[in-house]
Design a protein around this motif. Structure first.
Motif, mmCIF file in Angstrom:
data_model
loop_
_atom_site.group_PDB
_atom_site.id
_atom_site.type_symbol
_atom_site.label_atom_id
_atom_site.label_comp_id
_atom_site.label_asym_id
_atom_site.label_seq_id
_atom_site.Cartn_x
_atom_site.Cartn_y
_atom_site.Cartn_z
ATOM 1 N N GLU A 114 -5.888 101.904 30.848
ATOM 2 C CA GLU A 114 -5.574 101.868 29.418
ATOM 3 C C GLU A 114 -5.310 100.436 28.963
ATOM 4 O OE1 GLU A 114 -2.617 103.980 26.144
ATOM 5 O OE2 GLU A 114 -1.992 103.868 28.241
ATOM 6 N N SER A 115 -4.554 99.701 29.783
ATOM 7 C CA SER A 115 -4.284 98.300 29.442
ATOM 8 C C SER A 115 -5.563 97.481 29.444
ATOM 9 C CB SER A 115 -3.281 97.712 30.438
ATOM 10 O OG SER A 115 -2.029 98.351 30.331
ATOM 11 N N ALA A 116 -6.450 97.751 30.413
ATOM 12 C CA ALA A 116 -7.716 97.015 30.475
ATOM 13 C C ALA A 116 -8.520 97.221 29.204
ATOM 14 C CB ALA A 116 -8.517 97.463 31.699
ATOM 15 N N GLY A 117 -8.544 98.442 28.707
ATOM 16 C CA GLY A 117 -9.309 98.737 27.500
ATOM 17 C C GLY A 117 -8.759 98.074 26.252
ATOM 18 N N ALA A 118 -7.471 97.699 26.297
ATOM 19 C CA ALA A 118 -6.847 97.110 25.110
ATOM 20 C C ALA A 118 -6.915 95.590 25.099
ATOM 21 C CB ALA A 118 -5.382 97.555 25.022
ATOM 22 N N ILE A 119 -7.341 94.980 26.202
ATOM 23 C CA ILE A 119 -7.323 93.514 26.314
ATOM 24 C C ILE A 119 -8.107 92.841 25.193
ATOM 25 C CG2 ILE A 119 -8.143 91.586 27.721
ATOM 26 C CD1 ILE A 119 -7.334 93.166 30.183
ATOM 27 N N ILE A 120 -9.243 93.407 24.853
ATOM 28 C CA ILE A 120 -10.099 92.748 23.841
ATOM 29 C C ILE A 120 -9.415 92.667 22.491
ATOM 30 C CG2 ILE A 120 -12.258 93.366 24.988
ATOM 31 C CD1 ILE A 120 -12.546 95.643 22.949
ATOM 32 N N ASN A 121 -8.434 93.543 22.235
ATOM 33 C CA ASN A 121 -7.746 93.530 20.945
ATOM 34 C C ASN A 121 -6.743 92.398 20.822
ATOM 35 O OD1 ASN A 121 -8.252 96.737 21.620
ATOM 36 N ND2 ASN A 121 -8.620 96.208 19.471
ATOM 37 N N LEU A 122 -6.480 91.693 21.928
ATOM 38 C CA LEU A 122 -5.625 90.515 21.847
ATOM 39 C C LEU A 122 -6.346 89.353 21.160
ATOM 40 C CD1 LEU A 122 -3.963 90.470 25.402
ATOM 41 C CD2 LEU A 122 -2.824 90.938 23.231
ATOM 42 N N GLN A 123 -7.681 89.435 21.174
ATOM 43 C CA GLN A 123 -8.514 88.385 20.563
ATOM 44 C C GLN A 123 -8.189 87.011 21.154
ATOM 45 O OE1 GLN A 123 -8.613 88.642 16.265
ATOM 46 N NE2 GLN A 123 -8.385 90.876 16.325
ATOM 47 N N ALA A 124 -7.922 86.988 22.471
ATOM 48 C CA ALA A 124 -7.596 85.736 23.162
ATOM 49 C C ALA A 124 -8.889 85.151 23.725
ATOM 50 C CB ALA A 124 -6.574 85.994 24.264
ATOM 51 N N LYS A 125 -9.657 84.513 22.875
ATOM 52 C CA LYS A 125 -10.978 84.030 23.273
ATOM 53 C C LYS A 125 -10.920 82.880 24.277
ATOM 54 C CE LYS A 125 -13.163 85.502 18.953
ATOM 55 N NZ LYS A 125 -13.972 85.077 17.786
ATOM 56 N N ASN A 126 -9.750 82.222 24.378
ATOM 57 C CA ASN A 126 -9.623 81.101 25.301
ATOM 58 C C ASN A 126 -9.032 81.523 26.653
ATOM 59 O OD1 ASN A 126 -10.552 79.080 23.472
ATOM 60 N ND2 ASN A 126 -8.575 79.220 22.409
#
Length: 918
Positions: A114-126
């Motif tokens: 579940e946490s893995a799926g939410a990582i992209i929502n952090l928008q941490a492109k760097n």
């Protein structure tokens, strides 16, 4: 009699949060009075940010909420360069809230799909580094999306648990999306096929560190194409084609370190790699069975390269990497970290070595192969302690977990290896673990607390932990908002509380309140936490003073809540055990009555006696046994269906553990003190299972079964049932053969009740439906019973002592007989007026054997110092017993045992009368 079960616990600290104590020190150093007003909002921004950096995320959030200024500073980007989400529920909603603070996020640790799926929502492109565990459910699709959104990724680590749903497709996507990738470590991939590895070789020119650990298949030839690789590990990977490896991997131009631990590599392949590779400096082959069984490996030429294996001196081998002679021996890793002249290439090697050694040692500890005791004692413990001081947080965590794991030899029974535990203690491991436990990083707190908990099973280590201040540290961690930290800390307190010397310290540190609070906080969804908290409270409740604190802190309500509502057997068992211990202190405190008065307590315990789990049934019946010593509880248990439940339990436990048998019989013994309950037990089928338990092998079971049958036999209907069910041979066997003196005594009393004449009246009057279903020879049974009662009494006969007592009325002569006849445990038995009256009536019986038995029983019940001796003496003085005793002592027809025992009882009554008048 009361049984108490004790287990382990530790104490909690009273100190406040680290930040508060730190600030108080600063105030004192500035020369300010403690009561002076201080405006914390006027502190420089840099100071506040530094303060924030020392706190975990929850404390940062709490501190940020105090004012607008601190809220703004709490969101400073420098505080959000790394994020460890493993202990938190991290989903899409949480990620969206955090996104504004993660613009410059570079390092992320997460747990679960579940946490893995939410990582992209952090928008941490760097984002440069991603590390995840509990990755079994992460799919190719999830991983592909993550790498597609983070093209700047340089490090990706998933493990150490197996990534069962990730395939080579996701690895290929990683290669295509992350051209800056330098480090890739994945565990448990089923098939790392050639196209995936070739994609890494083609698109990731900076990839220097590759780890495919515990995989099923890895394409060896394709790995030979990754020319940039400097460090490669295939530890634990199966189905390796080693001949192919030996012909290809030595050509890798930059390969410095190779880890083949826990594989089936052979000595020939090792030799070829060491001799052929121009760049290879170190080959790690820990726990390689084929290699270790080959005697020729000891003569293998390493050509100046380092070979690490379980049969080599690892630290000595590593010291050859250093030109500095000061870096060697047991402190090699520490010396390297402190060295001023650190070589960049050597630093890379040592950093990689720390990682692979911590991983392999943990895996070896988890599998616990035979024959490694010598390794663990001479090298393994030292290596883990060295790695625990690494600057790499994940290495520290794995080393602490390794220490927690390698000492355990039987997880089911919480058994640890004494030598290994004390090796950790002697190498200064306790202080190192406590230092880790004080870290603000919750991952380190959790693993350090786990190690301390496991090590504290050993009494010597537990003492060392307490002396080093570990009780306060663990108590503080038990108050953590992090469930994993609180769980491990509560486990440490549970184990430390085995030592009686630690219980008061735990209570003084506020540990009782903290443990009770844990139950209320995590009663839903925190089975592991509340099981440990309840177990710790159970140990504390076995202490009289601590048990009062448990009750005052709301422990009775908390534990009853668990017993009523929790469905997890571990929690049920510990809650019932804690209630049993709370109720075990008799007249010394009011906890017995308090438990009984708690709404739903007795009903819950009765229900738990029907649990499918033996441990739960045992603790629940033990609790009911202790609670039955209170008159109101006894009747309330019966009203809650306790008689039927316990009879059913006794009927089902003929093949159960001695602990369950003892408590089932003990609970029936306690209930049978009431005449109404005694009759109900007899009519409900309780006689036969108690007779069966009387034939058990354990002495403790003998005592409780004999005690229950003794109580039941007071009723003439039950007495006849005991005869009809074959109870006479069982009681005769106990009376003559049990190793328990108390069991023999109570079996003799039960037989005396059965054949003092009252059963004859009842047998002639009872209806056919009640008592004539079996043909019983009462005369034969009576002769057998009296014969063995006499034999039991004669075991306390000493001709010289009795002759001296008969010839003299001097107290010293009677004291010699008393000393020989005294059954110390009998002083805990409490008889009613009716029971005392029955023994007095027995003194008038025509049977000289029953006279002697009655006098012997009254002697036991009135010996000065006995718990209920004054109570019994009062009953006898009010019932005219003295006249009957004098008649027995003076009668020429009385046997010498009856005469002397009667005189001793008279002497006891005189002593109690004097004490009362004083």
């Amino acid at each position: 009699m009361t049984r108490r079960l004790r287990r382990k616990v530790a104490k909690k600290g009273k100190d406040d949060a680290v930040s508060i104590s730190f600030l108080e020190i600063e105030v004192e150093e500035l020369g300010l009075e403690r009561n002076d007003a201080v405006d914390w909002t006027n502190m420089p921004d840099d100071t506040v940010i530094q303060l924030f950096s020392c706190l975990n995320y929850r404390d940062r959030a709490s501190l940020s909420s105090t004012c607008k200024t601190w809220r703004a500073l709490g969101g400073s980007q420098c505080l959000w360069s790394s994020l460890d989400l493993r202990a938190h529920k991290f989903d899409t909603a949480t990620a969206t809230v955090l996104a504004s603070r993660c613009v410059k996020l570079q390092k992320l640790r997460f747990r679960g799909a579940e946490s893995a799926g939410a990582i992209i929502n952090l928008q941490a492109k760097n984002l440069h580094e991603i590390s995840g565990d509990y990755c079994r459910k992460i799919t190719d699709a999830t991983l592909s999306v993550i790498v597609a959104r983070h093209e700047a990724l340089e490090s990706l680590q998933l493990g150490p648990d197996f990534c069962e749903r990730i395939t080579g497709d996701a690895i290929k996507a990683t290669a295509l999306c992350c051209p800056r990738l330098k480090k890739l470590r994945l565990s448990g991939i089923k098939d790392v096929y050639a196209d995936a590895i070739n994609a890494l070789a083609k698109h990731c020119p900076n990839l220097v560190d590759i780890g495919f650990l515990d995989c099923l298949n890895v394409d060896e030839a394709a790995l030979g194409n990754v020319l940039s690789v400097r460090f490669l590990t295939v530890a634990g990977t199966l189905n390796m084609k080693w001949d192919l490896v030996s012909h290809l991997w030595h050509k890798l131009p930059k390969l410095i370190g190779l880890d083949v631990s826990r594989t089936d590599i052979s000595s020939d392949v090792v030799s070829r790699l060491l001799s052929s590779s121009q760049s290879l400096k170190i080959l790690c082959a820990l726990n390689c069975t084929v290699l270790e069984q080959d005697p020729s490996i000891s003569t293998t030429k390493t050509n100046g390269k380092v070979l690490l294996s379980l049969f080599s001196d690892i630290l000595k081998e590593l010291s050859s990497l250093f030109s500095e002679t000061s870096i060697k021996g047991r402190n090699l890793f520490l010396d390297w970290r402190c060295s001023k002249n650190r070589d960049k290439n050597l630093n890379e090697i040592m950093t990689w070595l720390e990682w692979i050694l911590s991983h392999s040692l943990l895996r070896i500890a988890e599998s616990n192969p035979q024959g490694l005791d010598d390794f663990w004692l001479k090298q393994g413990a030292t290596l883990l302690l060295s790695l625990m001081q690494s600057s790499q947080e994940d290495v520290q965590e794995r080393a602490a977990t390794g220490l927690a794991t390698f000492v355990v030899i039987d997880d089911e029974n919480a058994s640890i290896d004494r030598g290994r535990a004390e090796a950790v203690m002697q190498d200064g491991g306790i202080r190192l673990l406590l230092n880790l436990a004080k870290s603000w990083r919750e991952g380190l707190q959790s693993e350090a607390a786990k190690a301390l908990a496991n090590l504290s099973v050993n009494a010597n280590v537990a003492t060392a932990v307490a002396e080093e201040g570990g009780i306060n540290i663990l108590a503080g961690l038990a108050r953590s908002m992090n469930k994993l930290v609180a769980e491990e800390a509560a486990g440490g307190l549970w184990n430390l509380s085995v030592g009686e010397e630690h219980k008061a310290a735990i209570a003084e540190a506020g540990g009782v309140k903290a443990l009770v609070d844990l139950i209320f906080k995590w009663s839903s969804g925190g089975d592991g936490v509340v099981e440990r908290a309840a177990g710790a409270l159970a140990n504390l409740a076995a202490d009289d003073k601590c048990s009062i604190e448990v009750a005052v802190a709301g422990g009775v309500h908390a534990l009853v809540m668990l017993a009523r509502n929790c469905k997890f057997e571990g929690v049920q068992e510990q809650a019932a055990r804690a209630l049993a211990n709370l109720a075990s202190h008799g007249d010394s405190n009011s906890n017995n009555a308090a438990v009984g008065h708690e709404a739903g307590a007795l009903e819950a315990l009765v229900q738990l006696t029907r649990s499918p789990h033996e441990g739960v049934r045992q603790e629940a019946s033990g609790a009911l046994w202790n609670l039955s010593f209170d008159d109101r509880n006894r009747e309330a248990i019966a009203a809650a269906g306790g008689v039927e439940a316990l009879v059913t339990l006794a009927q089902s436990c003929s093949n159960a553990s001695p602990g369950l048998q003892e408590r089932a019989a003990g609970a029936l013994w306690g209930l049978s003190v009431s005449e109404a309950n005694s009759i109900a037990i007899g009519r409900g089928g309780g006689v036969a299972p108690l007779i069966a338990l009387a034939r058990a092998e354990a002495e403790d079971v003998h005592e409780t079964a004999a005690g229950a049958l003794w109580n039941l036999a007071f009723n003439h209907g039950n007495a006849l049932r005991i005869v009809e069910e074959g109870g006479v041979p069982a009681l005769v066997h106990l009376c003559s053969s049990s190793l328990s003196k108390m069991a023999r005594f109570m079996a003799a009393l039960a037989l005396a009740y059965m054949f003092d004449g009252r059963i004859d009246e009842f047998a002639s009057m009872s209806s056919s439906s009640e008592s004539t279903s079996k043909s019983v020879s009462l005369d034969g049974a009576r002769r057998t019973a009296l014969k063995h009662i006499e034999a039991f009494i004669r075991t306390f006969y000493n001709p010289q002592a009795f002759a001296a007592a008969a010839a003299s009325s001097a107290p010293a002569a009677l004291a010699q007989v008393t000393k020989k006849a005294h059954i110390q445990e009998a002083g805990h038995l409490r008889c009613s007026g009716a029971e005392i009256g029955r023994f007095i009536s027995m003194l008038r019986n025509s049977s000289s054997i029953l006279k002697a038995c009655a006098a012997f029983a009254l002697l036991q019940f009135t010996i000065p110092g006995g718990r209920h001796a004054v109570h019994h003496a009062s009953l006898m003085q009010g019932g005219g017993a003295a006249r009957v005793l004098r008649a027995v002592a003076a009668a020429a027809t009385s046997p010498i045992e009856a005469k002397i025992f009667a005189r001793i009882v008279l002497r006891n009554l005189e002593l109690h009368q004097v004490e009362t008048s004083i």
